[in-house]
Write a protein that holds these residues in place. Structure first.
Motif, short mmCIF file in Angstrom:
data_model
loop_
_atom_site.label_atom_id
_atom_site.label_comp_id
_atom_site.label_asym_id
_atom_site.label_seq_id
_atom_site.Cartn_x
_atom_site.Cartn_y
_atom_site.Cartn_z
N ARG A 104 63.28 37.80 37.44
CA ARG A 104 64.00 37.29 38.63
C ARG A 104 63.29 37.71 39.91
O ARG A 104 63.29 36.97 40.91
N GLU A 105 62.68 38.90 39.90
CA GLU A 105 61.95 39.37 41.08
C GLU A 105 60.59 38.70 41.21
O GLU A 105 60.01 38.65 42.30
N LYS A 125 62.67 48.78 41.91
CA LYS A 125 63.94 48.08 42.12
C LYS A 125 64.68 47.83 40.82
O LYS A 125 65.90 47.94 40.76
N THR A 126 63.95 47.49 39.76
CA THR A 126 64.57 47.14 38.48
C THR A 126 64.70 48.33 37.54
O THR A 126 65.31 48.21 36.48
N THR A 185 62.81 30.56 45.45
CA THR A 185 63.93 31.25 44.79
C THR A 185 64.14 32.66 45.32
O THR A 185 65.07 33.34 44.91
N GLY A 186 63.27 33.09 46.24
CA GLY A 186 63.29 34.48 46.65
C GLY A 186 64.05 34.79 47.91
O GLY A 186 64.19 35.96 48.28
N LYS A 187 64.56 33.77 48.59
CA LYS A 187 65.30 34.02 49.83
C LYS A 187 66.56 34.83 49.55
O LYS A 187 67.18 34.72 48.50
N LYS A 188 66.94 35.64 50.54
CA LYS A 188 68.08 36.53 50.37
C LYS A 188 69.35 35.77 50.02
O LYS A 188 70.17 36.22 49.22
N LYS A 189 69.52 34.59 50.62
CA LYS A 189 70.74 33.81 50.38
C LYS A 189 70.85 33.33 48.93
O LYS A 189 71.93 32.98 48.47
N SER A 191 69.86 35.34 46.37
CA SER A 191 69.81 36.53 45.53
C SER A 191 71.02 36.66 44.60
O SER A 191 70.96 37.37 43.60
N GLN A 192 72.11 35.98 44.93
CA GLN A 192 73.32 36.07 44.09
C GLN A 192 73.17 35.29 42.78
O GLN A 192 73.96 35.47 41.86
N SER A 194 71.45 34.33 39.26
CA SER A 194 70.69 35.01 38.23
C SER A 194 69.49 34.18 37.78
O SER A 194 69.39 32.98 38.07
#
Length: 306
Positions: A104-105, A125-126, A185-189, A191-192, A194
């Motif tokens: 995902r990252e 982070k993971t 796919t990496g924008k903060k918005k 991030s919710q 999966s």
């Protein structure tokens, strides 16, 4: 006089418990301590040095097999280690499995050497070892490079060249599709959402929007790319925005979805149909531009989510 029977063979036994520890990036010493605290905790006569020595032997085997696992079709042909077919299948499947939080990252980023060097941040982070993060990055990049220009089904190509299960191949196909089309796919918005959400969306796009889709008229059997003719044809949806077409469109869509979504979702759609329909059609009409394709998930989040 004592008689001693000796049997010598070269059949390779894979300790999959140790293999899992190796895949997780544990050193031989750390793996030995895990064993000592686990199944060997009631064996005080076995020293940590003995366990480390045993683990080291297995790790040496895994390190050698790793060179072959990067080209799994060679595993059955190699003559050094005789491994039964079931063990070969499990070796390959486990090697190419990935952690959803790690991938995902990674998705949405270019699979470049520069981003590989930045995996320390992903590891922190993971909470996965840097070795494990690098293996998963390298596996994804290797699969991508292998199939990105191949004709035919992504899933079938991946299964053929990497001998993994159909389920895992579908996941890799979706990841290759996302990487090839450079979806954001990496924008903060976002991030919710999966990894599995993006994989499901990508697989739907492959099935219905790529060159291998049943409705595709271009006959370019290559589902790593979106069907450009299909995207251009979406501009013909503009009449659906006209007032006289809305009710007929509304009735058709609600009827088509009645049995496939929840009653609450259907009611929400019915209550907000005009705004939702307008947003979806405007997004669709813009997909013939590469920038709009890359931002499709952002556009859906900003303009369609309610």
């Amino acid at each position: 006089m004592a008689t001693l029977d000796v049997f010598v063979g070269n059949f390779t036994i894979i300790d999959f418990e140790l293999y899992d520890l190796w895949l997780n990036g544990l050193s031989d010493v750390d793996a030995a301590h895990v064993l000592q605290k686990g199944e060997l905790q009631h064996c005080p006569w076995v020293t940590i040095e003995d366990i480390v020595s045993e683990v080291h032997d297995h790790y040496r085997l895994f390190n050698h097999l790793e060179k072959i696992l990067k080209n799994p079709t060679h595993l059955a042909d190699q003559q050094i280690h005789q491994i039964d077919a079931e063990a070969q299948t499990l070796l390959i499947e486990k090697y190419y499995q990935f952690d959803e939080v790690v991938i995902r990252e990674i998705i949405g980023k270019k699979l470049s050497g520069r981003n590989r060097k930045d995996l320390d941040d992903v590891s922190e982070k993971t909470r996965r070892s840097i070795k494990k993060c690098r293996r998963q990055f390298d596996n994804l990049k290797r699969v991508f490079k292998t199939v990105e220009e191949m004709l035919g089904s992504l899933v079938d190509n991946i299964k053929t060249h990497y001998l993994i299960s159909a389920d895992l191949a579908r996941k890799y196909a979706a990841l290759v599709f996302i990487a090839n089309n450079r979806f954001e796919t990496g924008k903060k918005k976002l991030s919710q959402y999966s990894l599995l959400t993006f994989i499901k969306c990508a697989n739907q796009m492959i099935t219905n929007w790529s060159y291998s889709a049943d409705e595709c008229k271009s006959h370019q059997d290559m589902d790593v790319d979106l069907d450009r003719k299909f995207l251009q044809d979406l501009r013909d949806l503009k009449p659906l925005l006209e007032k006289e077409s809305i009710e007929e469109h509304r009735s058709f869509v609600l009827q088509a979805l009645r049995s496939s979504i929840s009653r609450r979702a259907l009611q929400d759609l019915e209550d907000n149909f005009k705004n939702i329909s307008k947003s979806i059609i405007n997004i669709a009409m813009g997909l013939n531009h590469s920038r709009e394709v890359r931002d499709i998930f952002i556009d859906i989040y900003e303009k369609v989510s309610y």
